[in-house]
Scaffold this motif. Sequence first.
Motif, PDB file in Angstrom:
ATOM      1  N   LEU A   1      10.614  19.463   8.829  1.00 30.51           N
ATOM      2  CA  LEU A   1       9.655  18.944   7.470  1.00 30.51           C
ATOM      3  C   LEU A   1      10.503  17.822   6.618  1.00 30.51           C
ATOM      4  N   THR A   2      11.735  18.482   6.268  1.00 32.94           N
ATOM      5  CA  THR A   2      12.360  17.682   5.403  1.00 32.94           C
ATOM      6  C   THR A   2      12.784  16.292   5.991  1.00 32.94           C
ATOM      7  N   ALA A   3      13.227  16.222   7.585  1.00 31.21           N
ATOM      8  CA  ALA A   3      13.413  15.037   8.157  1.00 31.21           C
ATOM      9  C   ALA A   3      12.438  14.079   8.176  1.00 31.21           C
ATOM     10  N   GLN A   4      11.091  14.574   8.447  1.00 33.30           N
ATOM     11  CA  GLN A   4       9.940  13.501   8.368  1.00 33.30           C
ATOM     12  C   GLN A   4       9.849  13.209   7.082  1.00 33.30           C
ATOM     13  N   VAL A   5       9.858  13.776   5.929  1.00 30.78           N
ATOM     14  CA  VAL A   5       9.620  13.189   4.652  1.00 30.78           C
ATOM     15  C   VAL A   5      10.666  12.292   4.422  1.00 30.78           C
ATOM     16  N   GLU A   6      11.847  12.693   4.754  1.00 28.44           N
ATOM     17  CA  GLU A   6      13.167  11.573   4.491  1.00 28.44           C
ATOM     18  C   GLU A   6      13.022  10.466   5.150  1.00 28.44           C
ATOM     19  N   ARG A   7      12.534  10.316   6.403  1.00 35.22           N
ATOM     20  CA  ARG A   7      12.396   9.432   7.355  1.00 35.22           C
ATOM     21  C   ARG A   7      11.220   8.355   6.561  1.00 35.22           C
ATOM     22  N   CYS A   8      10.358   8.788   6.104  1.00 35.39           N
ATOM     23  CA  CYS A   8       9.267   7.951   5.569  1.00 35.39           C
ATOM     24  C   CYS A   8       9.868   7.404   4.222  1.00 35.39           C
ATOM     25  N   ARG A   9      10.404   8.256   3.452  1.00 33.91           N
ATOM     26  CA  ARG A   9      11.125   7.532   2.203  1.00 33.91           C
ATOM     27  C   ARG A   9      12.138   6.487   2.631  1.00 33.91           C
ATOM     28  N   ALA A  10      12.936   6.847   3.476  1.00 34.69           N
ATOM     29  CA  ALA A  10      13.897   6.063   4.065  1.00 34.69           C
ATOM     30  C   ALA A  10      13.285   4.605   4.343  1.00 34.69           C
ATOM     31  N   HIS A  11      11.958   4.498   4.812  1.00 35.07           N
ATOM     32  CA  HIS A  11      11.242   3.113   5.056  1.00 35.07           C
ATOM     33  C   HIS A  11      10.274   2.843   3.994  1.00 35.07           C
ATOM     34  N   GLY A  12      10.423   3.149   2.754  1.00 33.43           N
ATOM     35  CA  GLY A  12       9.693   2.721   1.628  1.00 33.43           C
ATOM     36  C   GLY A  12       8.685   3.227   1.204  1.00 33.43           C
ATOM     37  N   LEU A  13       8.061   4.474   1.911  1.00 31.24           N
ATOM     38  CA  LEU A  13       6.968   5.188   1.777  1.00 31.24           C
ATOM     39  C   LEU A  13       7.239   6.423   0.926  1.00 31.24           C
ATOM     40  N   PRO A  14       6.826   6.451  -0.402  1.00 31.79           N
ATOM     41  CA  PRO A  14       7.234   7.520  -1.189  1.00 31.79           C
ATOM     42  C   PRO A  14       6.770   9.003  -0.686  1.00 31.79           C
ATOM     43  N   VAL A  15       5.369   9.095  -0.162  1.00 27.59           N
ATOM     44  CA  VAL A  15       4.631  10.058   0.558  1.00 27.59           C
ATOM     45  C   VAL A  15       4.839  11.277  -0.498  1.00 27.59           C
ATOM     46  N   ALA A  16       3.869  11.353  -1.359  1.00 27.54           N
ATOM     47  CA  ALA A  16       3.578  12.280  -2.649  1.00 27.54           C
ATOM     48  C   ALA A  16       2.520  13.185  -2.178  1.00 27.54           C
ATOM     49  N   HIS A  17       1.785  13.166  -1.082  1.00 26.77           N
ATOM     50  CA  HIS A  17       0.740  13.886  -0.836  1.00 26.77           C
ATOM     51  C   HIS A  17       1.008  14.270   0.942  1.00 26.77           C
ATOM     52  N   LEU A  18       0.444  15.406   1.069  1.00 24.84           N
ATOM     53  CA  LEU A  18       0.867  16.138   2.453  1.00 24.84           C
ATOM     54  C   LEU A  18      -0.200  16.795   3.129  1.00 24.84           C
ATOM     55  N   ASP A  19      -0.829  16.419   4.419  1.00 21.13           N
ATOM     56  CA  ASP A  19      -1.675  17.078   5.125  1.00 21.13           C
ATOM     57  C   ASP A  19      -0.965  17.582   6.744  1.00 21.13           C
ATOM     58  N   SER A  20      -1.441  17.709   7.541  1.00 25.93           N
ATOM     59  CA  SER A  20      -0.869  18.013   9.031  1.00 25.93           C
ATOM     60  C   SER A  20      -1.587  17.670  10.198  1.00 25.93           C
ATOM     61  N   HIS A  21      -1.066  17.237  11.430  1.00 25.13           N
ATOM     62  CA  HIS A  21      -1.877  17.068  12.445  1.00 25.13           C
ATOM     63  C   HIS A  21      -2.305  18.407  13.127  1.00 25.13           C
TER      64      HIS A  21
ATOM     65  N   LEU B   1       0.632  -1.068   0.035  1.00 24.14           N
ATOM     66  CA  LEU B   1      -0.046  -0.004   0.089  1.00 24.14           C
ATOM     67  C   LEU B   1       0.679   1.327   0.060  1.00 24.14           C
ATOM     68  N   GLU B   2       2.108   1.108  -0.268  1.00 24.57           N
ATOM     69  CA  GLU B   2       3.122   2.380  -0.200  1.00 24.57           C
ATOM     70  C   GLU B   2       2.697   3.659  -0.837  1.00 24.57           C
ATOM     71  N   GLN B   3       2.105   3.496  -2.175  1.00 21.43           N
ATOM     72  CA  GLN B   3       1.583   4.613  -2.975  1.00 21.43           C
ATOM     73  C   GLN B   3       0.332   5.279  -2.394  1.00 21.43           C
ATOM     74  N   ARG B   4      -0.262   4.637  -1.543  1.00 12.92           N
ATOM     75  CA  ARG B   4      -1.723   5.097  -0.837  1.00 12.92           C
ATOM     76  C   ARG B   4      -1.325   5.920   0.356  1.00 12.92           C
ATOM     77  N   VAL B   5      -0.118   6.029   0.789  1.00 12.89           N
ATOM     78  CA  VAL B   5       0.112   6.573   1.980  1.00 12.89           C
ATOM     79  C   VAL B   5       0.938   8.055   1.596  1.00 12.89           C
ATOM     80  N   GLY B   6       0.480   9.090   2.425  1.00 13.35           N
ATOM     81  CA  GLY B   6       1.198  10.262   2.415  1.00 13.35           C
ATOM     82  C   GLY B   6       1.585  10.663   3.793  1.00 13.35           C
ATOM     83  N   ILE B   7       2.225  11.957   3.831  1.00 10.43           N
ATOM     84  CA  ILE B   7       2.621  12.264   5.241  1.00 10.43           C
ATOM     85  C   ILE B   7       1.655  13.254   5.834  1.00 10.43           C
TER      86      ILE B   7
END
Length: 254
Positions: free
Chosen positions: A108-128, A51-57
């Motif tokens: 923000l960059t670190a959070q995106v990079e952690r996701c991608r380092a774990h195999g999650l491309p995260v192409a869309h963003l929202d926020s807590h 489901l990697e392509q269906r997960v954003g950050i």
Amino acid sequence: MIVNADDLAYDEGRNTAILALLERGLVDRATVMANMPGFDDAATRVRAAGLEQRVGIHLVLSEGTPLTEGIRRLPTFCDANGEFRQWRYEHIRPWLPRAERDALVAELTAQVERCRAHGLPVAHLDSHHHVHNEPSVALTVIRAAKRAGIESIRIARNCQPDLRGPKRAYKSAFNALLRAQGLAASRLFGTLDDLESLLSRPGDTRWSTSFELMVHPDLAEDGSIVESGRPGRPLDLELERLRGGGSQIANRVL
């Protein structure tokens, strides 16, 4: 219609609820919190399910521990223990100085990079807590997200019944900016209650445009899937009715 499950990685219970809804096709996608305790569990289970392509950050600036050291020293964002404080525009300054903007970009960059380092491309963003909407951080987040290769950003919630005055004007301006940048994920964004209210207004046809629906799945004590904070609301059953044509929403929107 885009149905997005927020708060993936908050804990293992929410991971279980969200992954079940993704696999059943009741939500279209989810957004993951890179700094939360359930992140490793979430990333592993998302990859195992394909489901990697269906997960954003789900950008986090208001709860938990930051991933970068610089932002921990800034009282605008963090408390004396270096933990994110819950804040809204009432607390934070209208404009951030350069050092705080730089720290925000780094986080923000670190959070995106952690996701991608774990195999999650995260192409869309929202926020807590919708912090990316806040005037003091919005432009910085948009620019940093674009540099990080984010393709779409959630608009501000814009269809609740009581939206008026300066708040409505600001949200309209923010959403127009996202559209101008080619980043807006939809024309409308809201909750199940917002959508039901919108559909109940005679002559209001805004429901016919694109709509992002936000849900917060969680596991109840009995193992059922509910909307977080509303234990009596069987979320999977509501989404089944929405998807299956047995409701006003399904008949008019889907």
